[in-house]
Design an enzyme around this catalytic site. Sequence first.
Site, PDB file in Angstrom:
ATOM      1  N   PHE A 111       0.813  -1.227   0.000  1.00 48.52           N
ATOM      2  CA  PHE A 111       0.000   0.000   0.000  1.00 48.52           C
ATOM      3  C   PHE A 111       0.837   1.262   0.000  1.00 48.52           C
ATOM      4  O   PHE A 111       0.362   2.341  -0.375  1.00 48.52           O
ATOM      5  CB  PHE A 111      -0.987  -0.015   1.179  1.00 48.52           C
ATOM      6  CG  PHE A 111      -0.429   0.423   2.499  1.00 48.52           C
ATOM      7  CD1 PHE A 111      -0.619   1.704   2.969  1.00 48.52           C
ATOM      8  CD2 PHE A 111       0.274  -0.468   3.310  1.00 48.52           C
ATOM      9  CE1 PHE A 111      -0.125   2.111   4.205  1.00 48.52           C
ATOM     10  CE2 PHE A 111       0.771  -0.075   4.533  1.00 48.52           C
ATOM     11  CZ  PHE A 111       0.579   1.218   4.985  1.00 48.52           C
ATOM     12  N   LYS A 112       2.097   1.149   0.399  1.00 51.55           N
ATOM     13  CA  LYS A 112       2.957   2.340   0.440  1.00 51.55           C
ATOM     14  C   LYS A 112       3.111   2.958  -0.954  1.00 51.55           C
ATOM     15  O   LYS A 112       3.370   4.140  -1.094  1.00 51.55           O
ATOM     16  CB  LYS A 112       4.335   1.998   1.011  1.00 51.55           C
ATOM     17  CG  LYS A 112       4.314   1.314   2.388  1.00 51.55           C
ATOM     18  CD  LYS A 112       3.853   2.233   3.491  1.00 51.55           C
ATOM     19  CE  LYS A 112       3.577   1.522   4.786  1.00 51.55           C
ATOM     20  NZ  LYS A 112       4.699   1.211   5.617  1.00 51.55           N
ATOM     21  N   ASP A 113       2.960   2.127  -2.004  1.00 52.06           N
ATOM     22  CA  ASP A 113       3.042   2.653  -3.376  1.00 52.06           C
ATOM     23  C   ASP A 113       2.008   3.736  -3.635  1.00 52.06           C
ATOM     24  O   ASP A 113       2.217   4.618  -4.461  1.00 52.06           O
ATOM     25  CB  ASP A 113       2.794   1.530  -4.396  1.00 52.06           C
ATOM     26  CG  ASP A 113       3.962   0.562  -4.488  1.00 52.06           C
ATOM     27  OD1 ASP A 113       5.108   1.001  -4.327  1.00 52.06           O
ATOM     28  OD2 ASP A 113       3.714  -0.638  -4.713  1.00 52.06           O
ATOM     29  N   LEU A 116       3.728   6.765  -2.109  1.00 54.63           N
ATOM     30  CA  LEU A 116       5.130   6.989  -2.480  1.00 54.63           C
ATOM     31  C   LEU A 116       5.358   7.050  -3.989  1.00 54.63           C
ATOM     32  O   LEU A 116       6.443   7.368  -4.436  1.00 54.63           O
ATOM     33  CB  LEU A 116       6.020   5.934  -1.821  1.00 54.63           C
ATOM     34  CG  LEU A 116       6.251   6.242  -0.331  1.00 54.63           C
ATOM     35  CD1 LEU A 116       6.762   5.033   0.413  1.00 54.63           C
ATOM     36  CD2 LEU A 116       7.194   7.423  -0.154  1.00 54.63           C
TER      37      LEU A 116
END
Length: 494
Positions: A111-113, A116
């Site tokens: 989920f950091k994508d 980021l």
Amino acid sequence: MELSYQSTRGKEAGVTASQAILKGLAADGGLFMPCFIPKLDKTMKELSRMTYQETAYEVMKLFLTDYSEAELKSCIARAYDSKFDTEEIAPLSKADGAYYLELYHGSTIAFKDMALSILPHLMTTAAKKNQVKNKIVILTATSGDTGKAAMAGFADVEGTEIIVFYPKDGVSRVQELQMVTQKGENTHVAAIHGNFDDAQTGVKKIFGDKEFADFLEKKGYQLSSANSINIGRLVPQIVYYVYAYAKLLSGGEIADGERINVVVPTGNFGNILAAYFAKQMGVPVKTLICASNDNKVLFDFFQSGTYDRNRDFILTSSPSMDILISSNLERLIYLSTGCDASLCAALMKELSEKGSYTVTGEMRKKMEDFTGGFALEEENRSTIKELFDRTGYLIDTHTGVASAVYQDYKKTTGDDTKTVIASTASPYKFSRNVLEAIEGKQETDDEFQIIDHLAAVSGIAVPQAVEEIRTAPVRHNTECDADQMKEAVISFLD
């Protein structure tokens, strides 16, 4: 109307969105917060007809008011493109009566994508807006996913260097391989001998070191952060909760105005805080269910009103949640004090000096949107297995925690409100644990044998992000103690 930002600890105010994104952390150690949470200016009906990129613009324009429409749309277009393996960017899958919001279709399958992918574009745009001449050094601690997603986002981005610290033996093998094989002349990573909290504390110490900042300034560098303490990480995360509601509406799964519950597997508290912001903006959310693993510091906090990190740190199969200091909780604390920065600062000082603090009854009342639950390792494993056996839907170990907590919440409360579960990583990011949940102990040490077997068992193709690291050479092999992180930064920049 321009929205300004202020520190949760009171020493900085009137900061523009682009300045807050560039700084990452306020000079007093606080986190930047908008002076108010804006309301959506489009109806859910209107939003239900929009793409992910269009939704992103409608949400982010309200927070990033010093970015022009052209700048913001350009950042969004460059972030949410073919790096994602689905046009929807964040699809919803219905399984066993819940809606799984799949946040892992980006280039690093976590989920950091979602945030980021856009942060480097927001940051380089901010640098131009503020006539920054220095090279920006992104300094980040990771419990596994932020590091890779940040390195991938900032790799070879002009005018930046990125340095990531992760806990040696505290991330999955796939997470580690993703980081140590990362390409890019400006990417650096070090494994620290310690846990995530040691890494995060070390990074915060470096940010608070004025002498070190002066030393870097002389060399033409300035620090910023890609951690969820950066408001440029939090704002893009609000988007997918707005989008999820709009998609449920357009798919006829809910009626306009019908309230939903949201379950988020939570470590650093940023992902669930973004859902809270979405609710404050006008998304009809009823209850925010904060799901913890064995490191249930947040569950205990919502039960008792006391945040206490004085406890054993437990390594689990959901390492991105193995956290005892949930940095983003400070933003909720600040809001619950009625934005009383001096009270917020005093509580954070207690946390730093004693390892705990207790909030007032009045503050707890302001947090009534939240409830907590936790799932231990065995419960996590059995939830992954049962869901897969019953429906064929495969989830990772973090989503497993959320799913188990949701089942438990439903049983104990009888609340059958339609529910979105944040699915935060691909099962392939934690393939051994997922396969062992389904089939029991695996004898092989070969991570890729496990991955191939999981593909055979599940019928789900191995993502490109995993295929890439199968043969990629290791480019980073630095290790250091937690008290040597500053020296590591110097050696990377030299």
